[in-house]
Design a protein around this motif. Structure first.
Motif, PDB file in Angstrom:
ATOM      1  N   PRO A  71       0.823  -1.219   0.000  1.00 38.73           N
ATOM      2  CA  PRO A  71       0.000   0.000   0.000  1.00 38.73           C
ATOM      3  C   PRO A  71       0.856   1.267   0.000  1.00 38.73           C
ATOM      4  O   PRO A  71       1.858   1.343   0.716  1.00 38.73           O
ATOM      5  CB  PRO A  71      -0.814  -0.115   1.289  1.00 38.73           C
ATOM      6  N   THR A  72       0.470   2.222  -0.804  1.00 35.91           N
ATOM      7  CA  THR A  72       1.242   3.462  -0.913  1.00 35.91           C
ATOM      8  C   THR A  72       0.713   4.558   0.004  1.00 35.91           C
ATOM      9  O   THR A  72       1.333   5.617   0.103  1.00 35.91           O
ATOM     10  CB  THR A  72       1.227   3.972  -2.368  1.00 35.91           C
ATOM     11  N   ASN A  73      -0.419   4.324   0.644  1.00 34.51           N
ATOM     12  CA  ASN A  73      -1.000   5.355   1.502  1.00 34.51           C
ATOM     13  C   ASN A  73      -0.898   5.018   2.990  1.00 34.51           C
ATOM     14  O   ASN A  73      -1.459   5.724   3.819  1.00 34.51           O
ATOM     15  CB  ASN A  73      -2.469   5.583   1.150  1.00 34.51           C
ATOM     16  N   ILE A  74      -0.186   3.940   3.350  1.00 32.81           N
ATOM     17  CA  ILE A  74      -0.114   3.523   4.750  1.00 32.81           C
ATOM     18  C   ILE A  74       1.344   3.445   5.207  1.00 32.81           C
ATOM     19  O   ILE A  74       2.189   2.879   4.527  1.00 32.81           O
ATOM     20  CB  ILE A  74      -0.775   2.145   4.964  1.00 32.81           C
ATOM     21  N   ARG A  75       1.594   4.024   6.368  1.00 32.54           N
ATOM     22  CA  ARG A  75       2.900   3.900   7.030  1.00 32.54           C
ATOM     23  C   ARG A  75       2.653   3.212   8.365  1.00 32.54           C
ATOM     24  O   ARG A  75       1.759   3.600   9.108  1.00 32.54           O
ATOM     25  CB  ARG A  75       3.546   5.255   7.234  1.00 32.54           C
ATOM     26  N   PHE A  76       3.443   2.193   8.670  1.00 32.09           N
ATOM     27  CA  PHE A  76       3.246   1.373   9.857  1.00 32.09           C
ATOM     28  C   PHE A  76       4.245   1.732  10.945  1.00 32.09           C
ATOM     29  O   PHE A  76       5.424   1.936  10.666  1.00 32.09           O
ATOM     30  CB  PHE A  76       3.400  -0.112   9.488  1.00 32.09           C
ATOM     31  N   PHE A  77       3.746   1.777  12.196  1.00 33.75           N
ATOM     32  CA  PHE A  77       4.570   2.127  13.357  1.00 33.75           C
ATOM     33  C   PHE A  77       4.379   1.104  14.466  1.00 33.75           C
ATOM     34  O   PHE A  77       3.268   0.626  14.683  1.00 33.75           O
ATOM     35  CB  PHE A  77       4.166   3.494  13.926  1.00 33.75           C
ATOM     36  N   LYS A  78       5.453   0.822  15.182  1.00 33.48           N
ATOM     37  CA  LYS A  78       5.332  -0.011  16.379  1.00 33.48           C
ATOM     38  C   LYS A  78       5.124   0.855  17.611  1.00 33.48           C
ATOM     39  O   LYS A  78       4.391   0.485  18.513  1.00 33.48           O
ATOM     40  CB  LYS A  78       6.559  -0.903  16.548  1.00 33.48           C
ATOM     41  N   ASN A  79       5.780   1.983  17.668  1.00 37.27           N
ATOM     42  CA  ASN A  79       5.612   2.890  18.802  1.00 37.27           C
ATOM     43  C   ASN A  79       6.052   4.287  18.403  1.00 37.27           C
ATOM     44  O   ASN A  79       6.593   4.499  17.328  1.00 37.27           O
ATOM     45  CB  ASN A  79       6.386   2.397  20.027  1.00 37.27           C
ATOM     46  N   MET A  80       5.804   5.218  19.318  1.00 34.16           N
ATOM     47  CA  MET A  80       6.122   6.618  19.063  1.00 34.16           C
ATOM     48  C   MET A  80       6.215   7.310  20.421  1.00 34.16           C
ATOM     49  O   MET A  80       5.528   6.906  21.369  1.00 34.16           O
ATOM     50  CB  MET A  80       4.999   7.231  18.208  1.00 34.16           C
ATOM     51  N   GLU A  81       7.008   8.327  20.513  1.00 32.32           N
ATOM     52  CA  GLU A  81       7.095   9.105  21.746  1.00 32.32           C
ATOM     53  C   GLU A  81       5.696   9.650  22.097  1.00 32.32           C
ATOM     54  O   GLU A  81       4.970  10.082  21.193  1.00 32.32           O
ATOM     55  CB  GLU A  81       8.068  10.274  21.581  1.00 32.32           C
TER      56      GLU A  81
END
Length: 114
Positions: A71-81
Motif C-alpha cells: 500500500p502506498t497510503n499507509i505507514r506502519f509504526f510499532k511505537n512513538m514518543e
C-alpha cells in the motif's frame, strides 16, 4: 515501515487490536480494515497491535498485506514518543479502530473515532 506519508493534506490514524474473545478472527478482521483503508486512499498512520490474545493473527495479517499489496497510503509504526503521538492524533482527521485511545485521548482532544 512503508512509504512516506504526505500528512499536510490530512491523514487517518489506525489502531486495531485483536478482540480477545474472537482472537481466531483477528487476521481476517485486520485484513478487512487494511483493504478499506487502501481503497480510501487517504494517507494513514497505522500502529501495530497490543500483545493480547490474537495479536499474532493481527500482526501476521498486517505483514502479509503489507508485503503482498504494498500500500502506498499507509505507514506502519510499532511505537512513538507520547508527545509526538498526541500531536499526531490531535491533527488527524479521525482515529479508526478499537483502541482505548479512542475513548480516552481522542475524546479529550476532540478527535472523531470510527
Amino acid at each position: 515501515v512503508g512509504t512516506e506519508i504526505d500528512w499536510e493534506k490530512g491523514y487517518l490514524v489506525v489502531m486495531q487490536h485483536p478482540v480477545t474473545t474472537e482472537y481466531k478472527q483477528s487476521k481476517n478482521d485486520v485484513t478487512t480494515t487494511l483493504e478499506a483503508i487502501q481503497e480510501l486512499n487517504i494517507p494513514t498512520f497505522w500502529f501495530w497491535p497490543n500483545v493480547d490474545a490474537g495479536s499474532d493473527g493481527t500482526s501476521s495479517g498486517i505483514r502479509t498485506f503489507r508485503e503482498l499489496k504494498k500500500p502506498t497510503n499507509i505507514r506502519f509504526f510499532k511505537n512513538m514518543e507520547p508527545n509526538d503521538f498526541l500531536r499526531l492524533l490531535k491533527n488527524s482527521q479521525c482515529l479508526i479502530g478499537n483502541s482505548s485511545v479512542g475513548i480516552r485521548e481522542c475524546s479529550y482532544l476532540g478527535v472523531p473515532v470510527v
